[in-house]
Design a protein around this motif. Structure first.
Motif, PDB file in Angstrom:
ATOM      1  N   LYS A   1     -22.052  19.472  33.020  1.00 20.65           N
ATOM      2  CA  LYS A   1     -22.182  18.841  34.329  1.00 20.65           C
ATOM      3  C   LYS A   1     -23.035  19.718  35.224  1.00 20.65           C
ATOM      4  O   LYS A   1     -22.856  20.927  35.271  1.00 20.65           O
ATOM      5  CB  LYS A   1     -20.818  18.635  34.980  1.00 20.65           C
ATOM      6  CG  LYS A   1     -20.048  17.486  34.427  1.00 20.65           C
ATOM      7  CD  LYS A   1     -18.883  17.155  35.326  1.00 20.65           C
ATOM      8  CE  LYS A   1     -18.192  15.904  34.864  1.00 20.65           C
ATOM      9  NZ  LYS A   1     -17.123  15.517  35.775  1.00 20.65           N
TER      10      LYS A   1
ATOM     11  N   ASP B   1     -23.901  16.451  39.700  1.00 22.03           N
ATOM     12  CA  ASP B   1     -22.889  15.567  39.122  1.00 22.03           C
ATOM     13  C   ASP B   1     -21.513  15.874  39.701  1.00 22.03           C
ATOM     14  O   ASP B   1     -20.731  14.963  40.004  1.00 22.03           O
ATOM     15  CB  ASP B   1     -22.845  15.714  37.601  1.00 22.03           C
ATOM     16  CG  ASP B   1     -24.064  15.127  36.921  1.00 22.03           C
ATOM     17  OD1 ASP B   1     -24.741  14.262  37.531  1.00 22.03           O
ATOM     18  OD2 ASP B   1     -24.345  15.526  35.772  1.00 22.03           O
ATOM     19  N   GLU B   2     -21.207  17.155  39.847  1.00 17.14           N
ATOM     20  CA  GLU B   2     -19.916  17.540  40.415  1.00 17.14           C
ATOM     21  C   GLU B   2     -19.810  17.103  41.870  1.00 17.14           C
ATOM     22  O   GLU B   2     -18.762  16.629  42.315  1.00 17.14           O
ATOM     23  CB  GLU B   2     -19.717  19.048  40.283  1.00 17.14           C
ATOM     24  CG  GLU B   2     -19.535  19.488  38.840  1.00 17.14           C
ATOM     25  CD  GLU B   2     -19.438  20.988  38.693  1.00 17.14           C
ATOM     26  OE1 GLU B   2     -19.404  21.701  39.730  1.00 17.14           O
ATOM     27  OE2 GLU B   2     -19.395  21.456  37.550  1.00 17.14           O
TER      28      GLU B   2
ATOM     29  N   ALA C   1     -19.171  13.419  42.000  1.00 24.61           N
ATOM     30  CA  ALA C   1     -17.786  13.114  41.658  1.00 24.61           C
ATOM     31  C   ALA C   1     -16.862  13.387  42.842  1.00 24.61           C
ATOM     32  O   ALA C   1     -15.947  12.603  43.120  1.00 24.61           O
ATOM     33  CB  ALA C   1     -17.357  13.932  40.449  1.00 24.61           C
TER      34      ALA C   1
END
Length: 61
Positions: free
Chosen positions: A11, A15-16, A19
């Motif tokens: 990731k 991406d983190e 999220a």
């Protein structure tokens, strides 16, 4: 206890972040829906006597 080392592998920071933002948005939406539902259920009912929504300060003091 084993750690899930492979869970975050691969990731990227973007991406983190996505999220986290998605989770925050979902929680915010759920909270706002609950607030709107609570307001809708109280809009039709008359305010109890002595409540601040009644608009008068009679009987207090």
């Amino acid at each position: 206890m084993e750690r899930e080392a492979g869970k975050n592998q691969g990731k990227t920071a973007a991406d983190e972040r996505d999220a986290r933002l998605k989770a925050a948005l979902k929680a915010n939406l759920a909270r706002r829906k609950g607030q709107a539902k609570a307001r809708a259920s109280t809009d039709g009912a008359p305010a109890p006597e002595g409540s601040p929504q009644g608009g008068s300060d009679a009987g207090e003091g």
